[in-house]
Motif scaffolding. Structure first.
Motif, PDB file in Angstrom:
ATOM      1  N   LYS A 121      43.286  41.854  48.638  1.00 34.85           N
ATOM      2  CA  LYS A 121      42.363  42.438  47.668  1.00 34.85           C
ATOM      3  C   LYS A 121      43.124  42.840  46.415  1.00 34.85           C
ATOM      4  O   LYS A 121      44.251  43.346  46.493  1.00 34.85           O
ATOM      5  CB  LYS A 121      41.648  43.659  48.251  1.00 34.85           C
ATOM      6  CG  LYS A 121      40.709  43.309  49.382  1.00 34.85           C
ATOM      7  CD  LYS A 121      39.994  44.523  49.965  1.00 34.85           C
ATOM      8  CE  LYS A 121      39.057  44.053  51.079  1.00 34.85           C
ATOM      9  NZ  LYS A 121      38.388  45.198  51.746  1.00 34.85           N
ATOM     10  N   VAL A 122      42.491  42.609  45.273  1.00 33.25           N
ATOM     11  CA  VAL A 122      43.008  43.066  43.981  1.00 33.25           C
ATOM     12  C   VAL A 122      41.886  43.850  43.323  1.00 33.25           C
ATOM     13  O   VAL A 122      40.724  43.441  43.381  1.00 33.25           O
ATOM     14  CB  VAL A 122      43.417  41.881  43.073  1.00 33.25           C
ATOM     15  CG1 VAL A 122      43.872  42.387  41.702  1.00 33.25           C
ATOM     16  CG2 VAL A 122      44.525  41.053  43.728  1.00 33.25           C
ATOM     17  N   PHE A 123      42.229  44.992  42.711  1.00 37.40           N
ATOM     18  CA  PHE A 123      41.195  45.720  41.983  1.00 37.40           C
ATOM     19  C   PHE A 123      41.748  46.320  40.703  1.00 37.40           C
ATOM     20  O   PHE A 123      42.953  46.543  40.559  1.00 37.40           O
ATOM     21  CB  PHE A 123      40.537  46.796  42.864  1.00 37.40           C
ATOM     22  CG  PHE A 123      41.336  48.063  43.079  1.00 37.40           C
ATOM     23  CD1 PHE A 123      41.061  49.208  42.337  1.00 37.40           C
ATOM     24  CD2 PHE A 123      42.329  48.126  44.045  1.00 37.40           C
ATOM     25  CE1 PHE A 123      41.755  50.383  42.547  1.00 37.40           C
ATOM     26  CE2 PHE A 123      43.039  49.292  44.265  1.00 37.40           C
ATOM     27  CZ  PHE A 123      42.756  50.436  43.509  1.00 37.40           C
ATOM     28  N   ASP A 135      41.036  34.925  30.682  1.00 34.65           N
ATOM     29  CA  ASP A 135      41.153  33.734  31.526  1.00 34.65           C
ATOM     30  C   ASP A 135      42.546  33.624  32.128  1.00 34.65           C
ATOM     31  O   ASP A 135      42.704  33.242  33.298  1.00 34.65           O
ATOM     32  CB  ASP A 135      40.845  32.474  30.717  1.00 34.65           C
ATOM     33  CG  ASP A 135      39.394  32.395  30.268  1.00 34.65           C
ATOM     34  OD1 ASP A 135      38.538  33.064  30.879  1.00 34.65           O
ATOM     35  OD2 ASP A 135      39.112  31.666  29.299  1.00 34.65           O
ATOM     36  N   VAL A 136      43.562  33.961  31.343  1.00 34.04           N
ATOM     37  CA  VAL A 136      44.942  33.908  31.837  1.00 34.04           C
ATOM     38  C   VAL A 136      45.157  34.987  32.898  1.00 34.04           C
ATOM     39  O   VAL A 136      45.775  34.746  33.939  1.00 34.04           O
ATOM     40  CB  VAL A 136      45.935  34.072  30.675  1.00 34.04           C
ATOM     41  CG1 VAL A 136      47.376  34.088  31.194  1.00 34.04           C
ATOM     42  CG2 VAL A 136      45.758  32.953  29.650  1.00 34.04           C
ATOM     43  N   ALA A 137      44.639  36.188  32.637  1.00 29.44           N
ATOM     44  CA  ALA A 137      44.776  37.282  33.600  1.00 29.44           C
ATOM     45  C   ALA A 137      44.086  36.931  34.919  1.00 29.44           C
ATOM     46  O   ALA A 137      44.649  37.135  36.006  1.00 29.44           O
ATOM     47  CB  ALA A 137      44.194  38.563  33.014  1.00 29.44           C
ATOM     48  N   LEU A 138      42.891  36.380  34.835  1.00 32.52           N
ATOM     49  CA  LEU A 138      42.156  36.049  36.057  1.00 32.52           C
ATOM     50  C   LEU A 138      42.790  34.883  36.805  1.00 32.52           C
ATOM     51  O   LEU A 138      42.747  34.826  38.038  1.00 32.52           O
ATOM     52  CB  LEU A 138      40.698  35.744  35.713  1.00 32.52           C
ATOM     53  CG  LEU A 138      39.879  36.979  35.325  1.00 32.52           C
ATOM     54  CD1 LEU A 138      38.539  36.567  34.737  1.00 32.52           C
ATOM     55  CD2 LEU A 138      39.678  37.905  36.511  1.00 32.52           C
ATOM     56  N   SER A 139      43.401  33.967  36.077  1.00 27.32           N
ATOM     57  CA  SER A 139      44.134  32.883  36.728  1.00 27.32           C
ATOM     58  C   SER A 139      45.319  33.431  37.521  1.00 27.32           C
ATOM     59  O   SER A 139      45.587  32.986  38.652  1.00 27.32           O
ATOM     60  CB  SER A 139      44.615  31.875  35.680  1.00 27.32           C
ATOM     61  OG  SER A 139      45.407  30.861  36.274  1.00 27.32           O
ATOM     62  N   ALA A 140      46.010  34.410  36.933  1.00 23.85           N
ATOM     63  CA  ALA A 140      47.144  35.030  37.626  1.00 23.85           C
ATOM     64  C   ALA A 140      46.679  35.772  38.878  1.00 23.85           C
ATOM     65  O   ALA A 140      47.326  35.712  39.931  1.00 23.85           O
ATOM     66  CB  ALA A 140      47.871  35.977  36.680  1.00 23.85           C
ATOM     67  N   ILE A 141      45.544  36.476  38.771  1.00 24.55           N
ATOM     68  CA  ILE A 141      45.002  37.186  39.931  1.00 24.55           C
ATOM     69  C   ILE A 141      44.583  36.191  41.008  1.00 24.55           C
ATOM     70  O   ILE A 141      44.849  36.399  42.203  1.00 24.55           O
ATOM     71  CB  ILE A 141      43.810  38.058  39.493  1.00 24.55           C
ATOM     72  CG1 ILE A 141      44.299  39.217  38.615  1.00 24.55           C
ATOM     73  CG2 ILE A 141      43.053  38.593  40.703  1.00 24.55           C
ATOM     74  CD1 ILE A 141      43.196  39.990  37.930  1.00 24.55           C
ATOM     75  N   HIS A 142      43.929  35.118  40.602  1.00 17.40           N
ATOM     76  CA  HIS A 142      43.512  34.084  41.551  1.00 17.40           C
ATOM     77  C   HIS A 142      44.713  33.547  42.321  1.00 17.40           C
ATOM     78  O   HIS A 142      44.645  33.327  43.540  1.00 17.40           O
ATOM     79  CB  HIS A 142      42.813  32.959  40.780  1.00 17.40           C
ATOM     80  CG  HIS A 142      42.051  31.996  41.624  1.00 17.40           C
ATOM     81  ND1 HIS A 142      42.651  30.926  42.257  1.00 17.40           N
ATOM     82  CD2 HIS A 142      40.727  31.930  41.947  1.00 17.40           C
ATOM     83  CE1 HIS A 142      41.737  30.242  42.916  1.00 17.40           C
ATOM     84  NE2 HIS A 142      40.560  30.829  42.750  1.00 17.40           N
ATOM     85  N   GLN A 143      45.819  33.373  41.646  1.00 13.06           N
ATOM     86  CA  GLN A 143      47.027  32.839  42.266  1.00 13.06           C
ATOM     87  C   GLN A 143      47.571  33.774  43.347  1.00 13.06           C
ATOM     88  O   GLN A 143      48.011  33.316  44.412  1.00 13.06           O
ATOM     89  CB  GLN A 143      48.091  32.597  41.186  1.00 13.06           C
ATOM     90  CG  GLN A 143      49.456  32.190  41.704  1.00 13.06           C
ATOM     91  CD  GLN A 143      49.519  30.760  42.208  1.00 13.06           C
ATOM     92  OE1 GLN A 143      48.569  29.990  42.035  1.00 13.06           O
ATOM     93  NE2 GLN A 143      50.623  30.396  42.841  1.00 13.06           N
ATOM     94  N   LEU A 145      45.974  36.114  45.086  1.00 15.27           N
ATOM     95  CA  LEU A 145      45.043  36.410  46.168  1.00 15.27           C
ATOM     96  C   LEU A 145      45.103  35.329  47.245  1.00 15.27           C
ATOM     97  O   LEU A 145      45.243  34.147  46.949  1.00 15.27           O
ATOM     98  CB  LEU A 145      43.617  36.476  45.634  1.00 15.27           C
ATOM     99  CG  LEU A 145      43.081  37.826  45.154  1.00 15.27           C
ATOM    100  CD1 LEU A 145      41.721  37.631  44.497  1.00 15.27           C
ATOM    101  CD2 LEU A 145      42.990  38.835  46.288  1.00 15.27           C
ATOM    102  N   GLU A 146      44.959  35.744  48.511  1.00 16.26           N
ATOM    103  CA  GLU A 146      44.841  34.751  49.569  1.00 16.26           C
ATOM    104  C   GLU A 146      43.477  34.063  49.483  1.00 16.26           C
ATOM    105  O   GLU A 146      42.563  34.542  48.804  1.00 16.26           O
ATOM    106  CB  GLU A 146      45.013  35.416  50.933  1.00 16.26           C
ATOM    107  CG  GLU A 146      43.871  36.339  51.335  1.00 16.26           C
ATOM    108  CD  GLU A 146      44.028  36.891  52.745  1.00 16.26           C
ATOM    109  OE1 GLU A 146      45.149  36.852  53.283  1.00 16.26           O
ATOM    110  OE2 GLU A 146      43.024  37.368  53.302  1.00 16.26           O
ATOM    111  N   LYS A 147      43.331  32.948  50.137  1.00 13.77           N
ATOM    112  CA  LYS A 147      42.056  32.231  50.142  1.00 13.77           C
ATOM    113  C   LYS A 147      40.969  33.138  50.693  1.00 13.77           C
ATOM    114  O   LYS A 147      41.126  33.751  51.758  1.00 13.77           O
ATOM    115  CB  LYS A 147      42.165  30.956  50.975  1.00 13.77           C
ATOM    116  CG  LYS A 147      40.911  30.100  50.931  1.00 13.77           C
ATOM    117  CD  LYS A 147      41.083  28.813  51.714  1.00 13.77           C
ATOM    118  CE  LYS A 147      39.815  27.963  51.641  1.00 13.77           C
ATOM    119  NZ  LYS A 147      39.970  26.698  52.409  1.00 13.77           N
TER     120      LYS A 147
END
Length: 222
Positions: A121-123, A135-143, A145-147
């Motif tokens: 979890k990320v918050f 978009d860059v920040a969310l891409s980093a968060i997506h990376q 996070l586990e599936k």
């Protein structure tokens, strides 16, 4: 609360990245002004034993103990761009830093180097406004996070934020639809959205009383 002698523009800068003595004072003030939205986030997170949690923008770390009160068996990592906030948070949470259950890092969301899939979890509470490249920040968060991992974003609605003079300086404001669209654009499925209206209060920087609407969004990594 004593009204800070600070202009709306300078207050906005300090809210983005607290610095110096003013930053320390703003950090303390945020503990009070963010209490309601943090209570909302703590319930919405749905923490489980062995969750690996990343918080982006933890400030002076005042709310970290509340996560462990909700669920003692978590591993917490924090990332913040303010060196004085990292220092204050390490002081306030020194026992947990020492035992390894809390790790605190200085850095930017867009440039974080945690391992892929490191977190369940990320918050982030009241942080989205400050991402110049969301978009860059969310891409980093997506990376990181586990599936199937969850991103919880907590913000105040654009309409209610416009009551605050400092929001005119460097804040990007969102309503529910814009925040949902941003998450979906960046490979998150929006699973749940809740809203709540806070009690009327005097905002940071003084002025007329305001009533703020809080929004929590749950995005699932896809």
């Amino acid at each position: 609360m004593e009204k800070p002698t600070i202009s709306p523009k300078d207050l906005a800068r300090q809210l983005r990245q607290p610095q110096g003595e003013d930053g320390l004072r703003i950090g303390q003030a945020m503990n009070k002004s963010n209490a309601a939205i943090y209570d909302m986030v703590l319930d919405f997170l749905g923490l489980k034993p062995r969750d690996r949690v990343l918080e982006i923008g933890f400030g002076n770390g005042h709310f970290i103990p509340a996560l462990f009160q909700k669920q003692a068996g978590i591993q917490y990592t924090g990332l913040d761009i303010s060196d004085i906030m990292v220092e204050e948070a390490r002081k306030e949470n020194s026992a947990r830093v020492a035992d390894g259950s809390v790790q605190l890092h200085l850095g930017k969301t867009e440039e974080m180097t945690f391992a892929a899939g490191a977190f369940t979890k990320v918050f982030a509470a009241n942080v989205l406004y400050f991402w110049d490249k969301p978009d860059v920040a969310l891409s980093a968060i997506h990376q990181v996070l586990e599936k199937g991992g969850e991103l919880i974003l907590a913000i105040r609605s654009a309409e209610s934020m416009r009551q605050l003079p400092f929001s005119e300086h460097g804040f990007t404001l969102y309503d529910v639809e814009a925040a949902e669209a941003l998450l979906e654009k960046n490979s998150f499925a929006v699973a749940e959205v809740i809203t709540a209206v806070e009690d009327v209060k005097t905002p940071q920087g003084g002025g007329s009383t305001v009533q703020l609407e809080n929004i929590c969004l749950r995005g699932i990594k896809i």
